[in-house]
Design an enzyme around this catalytic site. Sequence first.
Site, PDB file in Angstrom:
ATOM      1  N   GLU A 457       0.784  -1.235   0.000  1.00 29.25           N
ATOM      2  CA  GLU A 457       0.000   0.000   0.000  1.00 29.25           C
ATOM      3  C   GLU A 457       0.819   1.289   0.000  1.00 29.25           C
ATOM      4  O   GLU A 457       0.262   2.374   0.200  1.00 29.25           O
ATOM      5  CB  GLU A 457      -0.995   0.021   1.170  1.00 29.25           C
ATOM      6  CG  GLU A 457      -2.015  -1.104   1.105  1.00 29.25           C
ATOM      7  CD  GLU A 457      -3.064  -1.053   2.192  1.00 29.25           C
ATOM      8  OE1 GLU A 457      -4.106  -1.699   2.031  1.00 29.25           O
ATOM      9  OE2 GLU A 457      -2.841  -0.368   3.214  1.00 29.25           O
ATOM     10  N   GLU A 554      -7.033  -7.570  -1.213  1.00 27.80           N
ATOM     11  CA  GLU A 554      -7.439  -7.333   0.178  1.00 27.80           C
ATOM     12  C   GLU A 554      -8.887  -6.878   0.197  1.00 27.80           C
ATOM     13  O   GLU A 554      -9.279  -5.999  -0.579  1.00 27.80           O
ATOM     14  CB  GLU A 554      -6.590  -6.249   0.856  1.00 27.80           C
ATOM     15  CG  GLU A 554      -5.275  -6.690   1.430  1.00 27.80           C
ATOM     16  CD  GLU A 554      -4.677  -5.611   2.353  1.00 27.80           C
ATOM     17  OE1 GLU A 554      -5.459  -4.870   2.990  1.00 27.80           O
ATOM     18  OE2 GLU A 554      -3.443  -5.521   2.419  1.00 27.80           O
TER      19      GLU A 554
END
Length: 879
Positions: A457, A554
């Site tokens: 991320e 995710e």
Amino acid sequence: MLLRLLLLLAPCGAGFATKVVSISLRGNWKIHSGNGSLQLPATVPGCVHSALFNKRIIKDPYYRFNNLDYRWIALDNWTYIKKFKLHSDMSTWSKVNLVFEGIDTVAVVLLNSVPIGKTDNMFRRYSFDITHTVKAVNIIEVRFQSPVVYANQRSERHTAYWVPPNCPPPVQDGECHVNFIRKMQCSFGWDWGPSFPTQGIWKDVRIEAYNVCHLNYFMFTPIYDNYMKTWNLKIESSFDVVSSKLVSGEAIVAIPELNIQQTNNIELQHGERTVELFVKIDKAIIVETWWPHGHGNQTGYNMSVIFELDGGLRFEKSAKVYFRTVELVEEPIQNSPGLSFYFKINGLPIFLKGSNWIPADSFQDRVTSAMLRLLLQSVVDANMNALRVWGGGVYEQDEFYELCDELGIMIWQDFMFACALYPTDKDFMDSVREEVTHQVRRLKSHPSIITWSGNNENEAALMMGWYDTKPGYLQTYIKDYVTLYVKNIRTIVLEGDQTRPFITSSPTNGAKTIAEGWLSPNPYDLNYGDVHFYDYVSDCWNWRTFPKARFVSEYGYQSWPSFSTLEKVSSEEDWSYRSSFALHRQHLINGNNEMLHQIELHFKLPNSTDQLRRFKDTLYLTQVMQAQCVKTETEFYRRSRSEIVNGKGHTMGALYWQLNDIWQAPSWSSLEYGGKWKMLHYFARHFFAPLLPVGFEDKDMLFIYGASHLHSDQQMMLTVRVHTWSSLELVCSESTNPFVIKAGESVLLYTKPVPELLKGCPGCTRQSCVVSFYLSTDGELLSPINYHFLSSLKNAKGLHKANITATISQQGDTFVFDLKTSAVAPFVWLDVGSIPGRFSDNGFLMTEKTRTVFFYPWKPTSKSELEQSFHVTSLADTY
């Protein structure tokens, strides 16, 4: 303490000067605190927290508020000491090294009071030359610095510009500046875990002595020649050669099952040298490939490589070698902008279905072989074929990857950088380069690893402005990002491993990100790469909530663990959803309320006047909510595999967040700390089934898709049934004509307006009835029995409290639970407290009077123990 020398790989009759010795320094050490007020024995591998706990100086670090009470441990500077004798004269050896496979983290290492090296990276091997320092009697000291203090100091020294974030949110009770230390990033706190910045020697430590050379790394990679249609095997062996003379010899490679016996002449010159051997496998030999779970066998071949060198020196390595290819496919899709994003294994497109792996414990020495086996077996038992090893934890131990090889679990391997920007000063980058080089060498021989990913991320964090960085510094941060992940990590990976893809981040836009200079303005573009998706406010039963993406690496919802898991780390005063303990254990801002919000959308909140009963009911409902939410989302991704709608779709991966827990607390996991299955994990066993019917509504129309992960076309029929909540008698049923679902496709099987469906079922309304459906052939069930709720269950009419009883019997090592119910019961939850094991099914909709479920214990138990511990809950019990 007298240590025996292990003579490595030396043939009988060889002169002593040609042998290699390895002296293990595992086992008993001593540690003391910074001021010496605490002195105690410790075990290596291990950490300070474990040593203190084993000597009962501290209680269980996970108990109640101990993560706060024991913060002092991480703030102190601890020293490890070991005194040992050697029965051999070390001066006879040309080179003697002290090797640490893992030091956590910042330390000065001394041998006989002489500083021999420093460490600053938990993730790399350290080898210190002690040739002129080692004696007959020795004292090793490893003087650790507080990782918390070190990280703060490194941040303070970085004065040119801010490298965010400074600290985790206050709700996480964490420590600051974890991005300035090469250590398990979540050890400073995360939104699902505690802050325990450990210190210790967390992996193997040994002394190695040799005169000619030493084998440091042994690696191998199968390579398929598409032109010749043959397999080749590349074997790389990294030596440290201390002899000033040329070392000659032979390398003998044997793979008996493939009729391979190959001898190569080799020569080694002084210095760090790598020997590359190439084995060409005859085209006439049939090589069985390694396949992911559910797609074929995990065939491996026993290989031995023997190095016979001058003077009788002999090294022998044995390993299991697997053959498979992997390709990340990014290519145009018809009727859609952007590119595909999916993996081919052995030329076959594979839908990745699985979850995300986090560290199994804050204290790595507590992660046993048995625990790894239990957790990873639970992965394949739930029909998963993939895990993403998340970038805020650790590069897992060798046994983890060996088990994944054995079980057919594909690994998306992050490098350990997560949710932060990172410095790029020389010291930091030098350390990272050593880390990456070591990990690629250590891990690349595993077929289970199908891709490397630079970070978790961090592209999104930078480009989406997570940290309110000043616009004037954006180009500086971009430069740092490219320096770290592209010019260094990516370069090292591609130099060391050409057999699998590398992506810079997750999420990322893949090829589009590369074209845009390694950072995309929107890394969440649904037409490219992978995405992460979370939404705790929108209705999770509404499939329109979810992104029709290429690959979702995710996604998820929180739940609480079971009471039997929480009970071990709490006291009676904690057993309330609004208790200080419940708030302390929740590390997501507003997380507990967000769970209640999702529950309230479709269920009634518990209202018992008994506080403990209300708490247990709430725990149960959080698991019901989580399981149903993730089920709805995952089924959306599965049915999106073969379709493009408004340019979106062709989804080829669903990895929910997260598989396992690091401690006993609310989180996104489907496995509780210790391995107990939550309701979500039982649901995953169904929604990841190879063949699955998926139902949903759009504008009052019921659609049912068939999603296949099979390798061949399959003929079957769909049966749709309708039950009322008030009766165990079937109201109506219909079956389709036989049809064929093609291999690896998701296709529409059934459509009908809901009013028309109900009209054909006497007395049925949306509130009073429920739809179930399944796939079968010749009376044989091919899929799980799935269901679709026609209304929120808080509005269900006719739903009664069910009296569910169980008769338990034993069949070998398995226990049989014969269930009887007095009424239709949704979300039937069977629980045996702390008895370790799992059921064949759980959390199910019971529409028949009887049902048989099996219990598979993980440790020996008895019928009487199960009867005493057994408790059953269904939805109406919470009213």
